[in-house]
Design a protein around this motif. Structure first.
Motif, mmCIF file in Angstrom:
data_model
loop_
_atom_site.group_PDB
_atom_site.id
_atom_site.type_symbol
_atom_site.label_atom_id
_atom_site.label_comp_id
_atom_site.label_asym_id
_atom_site.label_seq_id
_atom_site.Cartn_x
_atom_site.Cartn_y
_atom_site.Cartn_z
ATOM 1 N N PRO A 5 0.828 -1.218 0.000
ATOM 2 C CA PRO A 5 0.000 0.000 0.000
ATOM 3 C C PRO A 5 0.861 1.266 0.000
ATOM 4 C CG PRO A 5 -0.639 -1.496 1.771
ATOM 5 C CD PRO A 5 0.626 -2.023 1.198
ATOM 6 N N PHE A 6 0.321 2.311 -0.599
ATOM 7 C CA PHE A 6 1.012 3.598 -0.589
ATOM 8 C C PHE A 6 -0.039 4.694 -0.665
ATOM 9 C CE2 PHE A 6 0.726 1.923 -4.914
ATOM 10 C CZ PHE A 6 0.069 2.949 -5.585
ATOM 11 N N TYR A 8 -1.350 7.951 -2.515
ATOM 12 C CA TYR A 8 -1.279 8.411 -3.906
ATOM 13 C C TYR A 8 -1.523 9.908 -3.976
ATOM 14 C CZ TYR A 8 -2.678 8.860 -8.850
ATOM 15 O OH TYR A 8 -2.802 9.226 -10.171
ATOM 16 N N ARG A 10 -1.672 12.999 -6.742
ATOM 17 C CA ARG A 10 -1.643 13.387 -8.153
ATOM 18 C C ARG A 10 -1.375 14.885 -8.233
ATOM 19 N NH1 ARG A 10 -6.928 12.154 -11.323
ATOM 20 N NH2 ARG A 10 -6.125 10.032 -11.227
ATOM 21 N N LEU A 31 6.164 8.983 -9.890
ATOM 22 C CA LEU A 31 5.664 8.012 -10.875
ATOM 23 C C LEU A 31 5.570 8.714 -12.223
ATOM 24 C CD1 LEU A 31 4.280 5.276 -11.651
ATOM 25 C CD2 LEU A 31 2.108 6.340 -11.005
ATOM 26 N N ALA A 32 6.331 8.221 -13.208
ATOM 27 C CA ALA A 32 6.251 8.785 -14.564
ATOM 28 C C ALA A 32 5.351 7.854 -15.377
ATOM 29 C CB ALA A 32 7.648 8.934 -15.149
ATOM 30 N N GLY A 33 5.923 7.078 -16.307
ATOM 31 C CA GLY A 33 5.114 6.110 -17.057
ATOM 32 C C GLY A 33 4.895 4.827 -16.276
ATOM 33 N N GLY A 34 5.763 4.599 -15.305
ATOM 34 C CA GLY A 34 5.578 3.446 -14.415
ATOM 35 C C GLY A 34 6.111 2.131 -14.947
ATOM 36 N N HIS A 35 6.801 2.148 -16.102
ATOM 37 C CA HIS A 35 7.175 0.855 -16.670
ATOM 38 C C HIS A 35 8.511 0.307 -16.176
ATOM 39 C CE1 HIS A 35 3.480 0.761 -18.585
ATOM 40 N NE2 HIS A 35 3.775 -0.299 -19.314
ATOM 41 N N LEU A 38 6.607 0.314 -11.578
ATOM 42 C CA LEU A 38 5.513 -0.585 -11.167
ATOM 43 C C LEU A 38 5.948 -2.054 -11.126
ATOM 44 C CD1 LEU A 38 2.387 1.116 -12.829
ATOM 45 C CD2 LEU A 38 3.114 1.201 -10.444
ATOM 46 N N ASP A 53 2.278 11.163 -8.681
ATOM 47 C CA ASP A 53 2.002 10.840 -10.083
ATOM 48 C C ASP A 53 2.145 12.079 -10.972
ATOM 49 O OD1 ASP A 53 1.101 9.893 -12.492
ATOM 50 O OD2 ASP A 53 -0.909 9.341 -11.793
ATOM 51 N N ARG A 56 -0.368 13.806 -15.053
ATOM 52 C CA ARG A 56 -1.217 14.916 -15.525
ATOM 53 C C ARG A 56 -0.427 16.215 -15.687
ATOM 54 N NH1 ARG A 56 -6.406 11.932 -15.434
ATOM 55 N NH2 ARG A 56 -5.385 9.967 -14.960
ATOM 56 N N ARG A 109 3.698 3.799 -22.854
ATOM 57 C CA ARG A 109 3.557 4.328 -21.491
ATOM 58 C C ARG A 109 4.871 4.870 -20.929
ATOM 59 N NH1 ARG A 109 -0.996 5.685 -19.456
ATOM 60 N NH2 ARG A 109 -0.193 5.325 -17.362
ATOM 61 N N PRO B 19 -5.251 2.882 -4.197
ATOM 62 C CA PRO B 19 -4.257 3.354 -5.170
ATOM 63 C C PRO B 19 -3.440 2.226 -5.783
ATOM 64 C CG PRO B 19 -4.212 4.768 -3.233
ATOM 65 C CD PRO B 19 -5.147 3.634 -2.921
ATOM 66 N N ARG B 20 -3.195 1.158 -5.021
ATOM 67 C CA ARG B 20 -2.323 0.102 -5.553
ATOM 68 C C ARG B 20 -3.050 -0.867 -6.479
ATOM 69 N NH1 ARG B 20 -1.226 -4.318 -0.854
ATOM 70 N NH2 ARG B 20 -3.218 -4.188 0.230
ATOM 71 N N THR B 61 0.481 -3.251 -15.797
ATOM 72 C CA THR B 61 1.535 -2.282 -15.508
ATOM 73 C C THR B 61 0.969 -0.866 -15.544
ATOM 74 O OG1 THR B 61 2.996 -3.869 -16.568
ATOM 75 C CG2 THR B 61 3.986 -1.785 -15.996
#
Lengths: 285, 159
Positions: A5-6, A8, A10, A31-35, A38, A53, A56, A109, B19-20, B61
């Protein structure tokens, strides 16, 4: 697998992102594209308490012509970079290298800023940006600073970015038609990270090589330049023997890592072979 | 908990999500759209591919919160009023599947590919689907199916 858990957050602007990082300190991760992030979070190798995040933050997207250089927003996706007319015209090598990242879904992404801030020595961008002498632009509460690519990548998954600093732009030189380029990537399967990669930029000058730059991927904890090769090629004849002789020095002074894919001596061998191919293709391009 | 609004297969949904929560789990567990499969769970295999705002993405992802405000199409939203999409038809007629597990992802990645390149060569199909793995090794017929569908879509567009 499911990330831990975290909280979030934005944000809608770089200023808000800087504020969020200042507020949460080292507990926060952007967090950018998250690839890259994540997958690490799913494996619980990354466990940020706060995820900020940038998705936006429109001011971080896109490529602009800044006169003597191109400015690429950190949240510009790989897909956008590859198809951007300015990048293709002035810095084709970045489009080529970006096309080697992951697969189409990943490139839809993943972002240039995320790939750089991740600081993965096996990633494709660092060696290319090092060869380009690119400049990274970062902002913190005190203002904006520029960091050369050579100073930006500092270790395995480490960069010069401070915990409250946001990477905002990557500045690329404009290369004219006298420059040829090529990126050679050796990998076990198409989606895998580079075991070794070689990114070459060669400026042709009346049948000779005016200047050559070679960035190497995954030949150390940070991307490195093949300085021995570059030295031999400056002013050399653009001929096969000169390229072979210079490429033989590609691994000089490097300390390649060992992993399940390759030992250091094999990585040095790959560096020499891939550098030669990249140089040959650069002159032919 | 954050509230998200997502348009999935033509229907607007608003939900509170942790969120996760990953997009693929939101689609499968919250919306019941189990047509989207989870394969490797490591961003490699592409079984969970959906189209988000016109681009193919691996929904394992993407966080559900990142999809807030987006338009998502899954394999379940591809048919038009009960009529199969040309890719669905072509995967059937060209025998482009054996066990079928990778198929939803293959088809959704192909939707993205054909939006970008309506008339790909065999080579371009293979490159375009490099993010999708078939472990029955049925790639030959998958490539055939994508090209068959491209031809049908092209015919439909020029008719």
């Amino acid at each position: 697998m499911i990330p831990a858990p975290f909280e979030y957050v934005r944000v809608g602007s770089v200023d808000e992102a800087v504020d969020a990082l200042s507020e949460h300190g080292e507990e926060a991760t952007l967090l950018a594209g998250g690839h890259s992030l994540l997958p690490l979070m799913r494996l619980r190798l990354a466990v940020p308490e706060v995820l900020v995040d940038l998705g936006r933050v429109d001011e971080l997207r896109g490529v602009r012509d800044a006169g003597d250089h191109l400015a690429v927003g950190a949240m510009t996706t790989h897909h956008q970079v590859m198809s951007d007319p300015l990048v293709r015209e002035h810095c084709g090598v970045l489009a080529e290298v970006t096309g080697e990242v992951g697969d189409p879904q990943v490139r839809h992404r993943g972002t240039i800023g995320g790939a750089c801030a991740h600081g993965d020595a096996a990633g494709d961008h660092p060696a290319c940006l090092l060869a380009l002498d690119a400049t990274m632009v970062a902002r913190d509460p005190g203002g904006t600073r520029e960091i050369t690519a050579a100073d930006f990548f500092t270790g395995i998954f480490e960069t010069a970015l401070a915990p409250d600093e946001v990477l905002t732009e990557v500045h690329l030189p404009k290369l004219d038609g006298s420059w040829g380029f090529d990126y050679q990537k050796f990998q076990r399967v198409k989606q895998a990270w580079a075991i070794v990669g070689a990114c070459a930029l060669v400026r042709r000058e009346d049948g000779r090589i005016g200047e050559a730059r070679v960035g190497l991927t995954n030949l150390g904890s940070v991307p490195v330049r093949a300085t021995g090769t570059e030295r031999l090629l400056a002013g050399a004849a653009a001929e096969p023997d000169a390229l072979r002789e210079a490429a033989a020095q590609a691994a000089e002074g490097t300390q390649p890592p060992t992993d399940s894919n390759a030992r250091p001596d094999y990585r040095r061998h790959l560096a020499r072979v891939l550098t030669l191919r990249a140089l040959q293709n650069s002159l032919a391009s | 908990m954050p509230r998200i609004s997502v348009n999935v297969d033509g229907t607007a949904f608003t939900d509170e999500v942790e969120p996760r929560l990953l997009l693929v789990h939101y689609l499968r567990d919250r919306l019941g759209k189990t047509g989207t499969n989870i394969g490797c769970d490591t961003s490699n295999c592409g079984a969970c591919t959906v189209v988000m705002d016109g681009l193919s993405v691996k929904s394992c992802t993407v966080l559900a919160v990142q999809a807030d405000g987006s338009d998502v199409t899954t394999i379940e939203g591809l048919a038009d009023d009960g009529r199969w999409h040309p890719l669905q038809k072509a995967f059937h007629t060209e025998h482009a599947l054996q066990c079928g597990y990778c198929t939803p992802g293959m088809i959704m990645a192909s939707v993205g590919l054909l939006a970008d390149n309506p008339d790909p060569s065999d080579e371009e199909v293979r490159e375009g689907l490099e993010g999708n793995l078939c472990r029955c090794t049925g790639y030959q017929n998958i490539v055939k199916a994508v090209r068959t569908a491209a031809a049908e879509m092209h015919e439909g567009a020029t008719r």
